[in-house]
Design a protein around this motif. Structure first.
Motif, PDB file in Angstrom:
ATOM      1  N   ARG A 142     -21.310  -2.559  -0.855  1.00  0.00           N
ATOM      2  CA  ARG A 142     -20.366  -3.635  -0.583  1.00  0.00           C
ATOM      3  C   ARG A 142     -19.969  -3.655   0.882  1.00  0.00           C
ATOM      4  NH1 ARG A 142     -16.345  -2.633  -5.750  1.00  0.00           N
ATOM      5  NH2 ARG A 142     -17.886  -3.112  -7.376  1.00  0.00           N
ATOM      6  N   PRO A 151     -19.219 -11.864  -4.261  1.00  0.00           N
ATOM      7  CA  PRO A 151     -19.673 -11.071  -3.137  1.00  0.00           C
ATOM      8  C   PRO A 151     -21.132 -10.705  -3.252  1.00  0.00           C
ATOM      9  CG  PRO A 151     -18.287  -9.768  -4.585  1.00  0.00           C
ATOM     10  CD  PRO A 151     -18.156 -11.189  -5.024  1.00  0.00           C
ATOM     11  N   SER A 169     -11.635   0.212  -1.590  1.00  0.00           N
ATOM     12  CA  SER A 169     -10.773  -0.234  -2.676  1.00  0.00           C
ATOM     13  C   SER A 169      -9.637   0.750  -2.867  1.00  0.00           C
ATOM     14  CB  SER A 169     -11.562  -0.354  -3.987  1.00  0.00           C
ATOM     15  OG  SER A 169     -12.602  -1.300  -3.883  1.00  0.00           O
ATOM     16  N   SER A 210     -22.526  -8.021  -2.835  1.00  0.00           N
ATOM     17  CA  SER A 210     -22.766  -6.789  -3.560  1.00  0.00           C
ATOM     18  C   SER A 210     -22.836  -7.034  -5.049  1.00  0.00           C
ATOM     19  CB  SER A 210     -21.645  -5.784  -3.268  1.00  0.00           C
ATOM     20  OG  SER A 210     -20.394  -6.302  -3.650  1.00  0.00           O
ATOM     21  N   PHE A 252     -13.529 -11.754   4.649  1.00  0.00           N
ATOM     22  CA  PHE A 252     -13.455 -12.695   3.539  1.00  0.00           C
ATOM     23  C   PHE A 252     -12.174 -12.531   2.726  1.00  0.00           C
ATOM     24  CE2 PHE A 252     -17.949 -12.109   4.449  1.00  0.00           C
ATOM     25  CZ  PHE A 252     -18.367 -13.421   4.584  1.00  0.00           C
ATOM     26  N   GLY A 297      -9.860 -10.339   0.103  1.00  0.00           N
ATOM     27  CA  GLY A 297      -9.952  -9.263  -0.871  1.00  0.00           C
ATOM     28  C   GLY A 297      -9.715  -9.771  -2.280  1.00  0.00           C
ATOM     29  N   LEU A 298     -10.017  -8.900  -3.243  1.00  0.00           N
ATOM     30  CA  LEU A 298      -9.843  -9.226  -4.655  1.00  0.00           C
ATOM     31  C   LEU A 298      -8.673  -8.446  -5.224  1.00  0.00           C
ATOM     32  CD1 LEU A 298     -13.473  -9.073  -6.105  1.00  0.00           C
ATOM     33  CD2 LEU A 298     -12.305 -11.009  -5.056  1.00  0.00           C
ATOM     34  N   ALA A 338     -14.233  -3.258   4.884  1.00  0.00           N
ATOM     35  CA  ALA A 338     -15.034  -3.859   3.825  1.00  0.00           C
ATOM     36  C   ALA A 338     -15.670  -2.765   2.974  1.00  0.00           C
ATOM     37  CB  ALA A 338     -16.120  -4.747   4.433  1.00  0.00           C
ATOM     38  N   SER A 377      -9.662  -4.778  -3.789  1.00  0.00           N
ATOM     39  CA  SER A 377     -10.962  -4.508  -3.178  1.00  0.00           C
ATOM     40  C   SER A 377     -11.092  -5.312  -1.904  1.00  0.00           C
ATOM     41  CB  SER A 377     -12.096  -4.879  -4.143  1.00  0.00           C
ATOM     42  OG  SER A 377     -11.979  -4.163  -5.352  1.00  0.00           O
ATOM     43  N   ASN A 378     -11.312  -4.617  -0.785  1.00  0.00           N
ATOM     44  CA  ASN A 378     -11.344  -5.274   0.520  1.00  0.00           C
ATOM     45  C   ASN A 378     -12.692  -5.956   0.751  1.00  0.00           C
ATOM     46  OD1 ASN A 378     -11.555  -5.622   3.510  1.00  0.00           O
ATOM     47  ND2 ASN A 378      -9.551  -4.637   3.454  1.00  0.00           N
ATOM     48  N   TRP A 379     -12.651  -7.222   1.152  1.00  0.00           N
ATOM     49  CA  TRP A 379     -13.851  -7.990   1.478  1.00  0.00           C
ATOM     50  C   TRP A 379     -14.001  -8.190   2.975  1.00  0.00           C
ATOM     51  CZ3 TRP A 379     -15.123 -12.755  -2.033  1.00  0.00           C
ATOM     52  CH2 TRP A 379     -15.367 -12.312  -3.337  1.00  0.00           C
ATOM     53  N   LEU A 393     -20.605  -6.988   3.090  1.00  0.00           N
ATOM     54  CA  LEU A 393     -19.435  -7.787   3.434  1.00  0.00           C
ATOM     55  C   LEU A 393     -18.953  -7.583   4.866  1.00  0.00           C
ATOM     56  CD1 LEU A 393     -17.460  -7.218   0.124  1.00  0.00           C
ATOM     57  CD2 LEU A 393     -18.691  -9.275   0.804  1.00  0.00           C
TER      58      LEU A 393
END
Length: 324
Positions: A274, A17, A290, A19, A312, A314-315, A287, A307-309, A278
């Motif tokens: 972030r 990302p 988390s 960030s 895109f 998330g993680l 985005a 973690s929201n992207w 994002l």
């Protein structure tokens, strides 16, 4: 061949990302990733008392004797076959003046890429090549005055792309001041001060300097600890054409941890940088947000973070720690 390598390098930058890269181009995206699932759920560095040796990466002064004999492991799947992981172990060494020590390794693998003879995708395949980053860290902290700790961390950084490589040496320094009876923890740290030993190209890469100030407060009547972090403070206003509020959010990470009993906690946070990097189309989305949770099962603690992207995805990050 060179065009193919250039395309692969561009893909590497997009895999992490924005960030994580900040706005400083660097060969070492690894050092910008959240090391632990607890930190990831809080959306950034947090000055929280813990027996987790991974806290030393948020601020080396957060390494305390509570982490003595504890090993912590974490794993994150970023995009496709891009993944990262960490292993950290801490030991309290009383005979060395009350030092708390920790050693850790981190890796970031970008997977494999096809090697082709020409710039076009239809070129002849000549096998595959990989790309990765790694870091070896040694950290130490010590109480120098009642409630006041200082810490240092040294990192050896390595990055490879096919047969090219980059190396660097970097260090962190931090200080924390705790007032346990009132639930306050204050911290300040400087990260990734050092020098490149070699770079991928003719231009020397720069290490992603990060100056942080963090404060946390455990509320008196609610089992909630709130943490506010100022990050990348050395960068000043990174979006000069934006409002004062947006420029302020670029440097803020806010998180909270709610303890539901002695062995379970839920966490949430928001990282303004972030969110700005994002968010797509200027519309309101999640985005930068988390969430996560942690549970202690006898001697084993398990943490999870999402973690929201935004558009895109998330993680998902997982962590486990135990005392050996």
């Amino acid at each position: 061949m060179r065009a193919r390598l250039l395309a692969a390098a561009l893909a590497l930058g997009l895999a992490v990302p924005a960030s994580a890269q900040s706005r400083t181009q660097t060969a070492f995206d690894l050092v910008r990733l959240d090391v632990s699932a607890r930190t990831a759920a809080l959306a950034g560095p947090a000055a929280l008392a813990s027996d987790d040796p991974s806290a030393a990466f948020a601020n080396p002064a957060l390494l305390t004797p509570d982490a003595d004999g504890t090993v912590a492991l974490s794993y994150t799947n970023l995009v496709s076959d891009v993944n990262a992981g960490t292993a950290v172990y801490a030991r309290d060494v009383g005979w060395l003046g009350g030092l708390s020590l920790a050693g850790g390794v981190r890796y970031l693998s970008y997977g494999e890429f096809e090697r082709r003879t020409g710039a076009e995708a239809e070129g002849e395949t000549l096998g595959t090549f990989g790309a990765s980053e790694a870091a070896v860290t040694v950290a130490a902290s010590r109480e120098v005055l009642p409630q006041l700790r200082v810490g240092l961390a040294a990192h050896a950084l390595f990055a490879s792309l096919d047969d090219a490589g980059a190396q660097a040496l970097a260090g962190d320094v931090g200080v924390t001041y705790a007032v346990p009876e009132q639930g306050w923890v204050l911290g300040a740290s400087v990260h990734h001060v050092g020098a490149m030993l070699s770079s991928f190209g003719t231009e020397t890469d720069r290490l992603p300097l990060d100056v942080r100030v963090v404060v946390s407060k455990r509320l008196r009547y609610v089992p909630l600890t709130v943490s506010v972090a100022g990050i990348d403070l050395q960068a000043g206003g990174v979006r000069a054409d934006s409002s004062l509020m947006d420029r302020t959010l670029d440097h803020l990470a806010v998180g909270g941890e709610l303890a539901l009993g002695s062995s379970f906690a839920v966490r949430a946070g928001y990282n303004g940088r972030r969110g700005a990097d994002l968010r797509s189309g200027g519309r309101l989305d999640l985005a930068g947000v988390s969430v996560g949770a942690g549970i202690v099962l006898r001697r084993v603690a398990v943490d999870y973070a999402f973690s929201n992207w935004g558009d895109f995805g998330g993680l998902h990050q997982f962590g486990v720690r135990t005392r050996l």
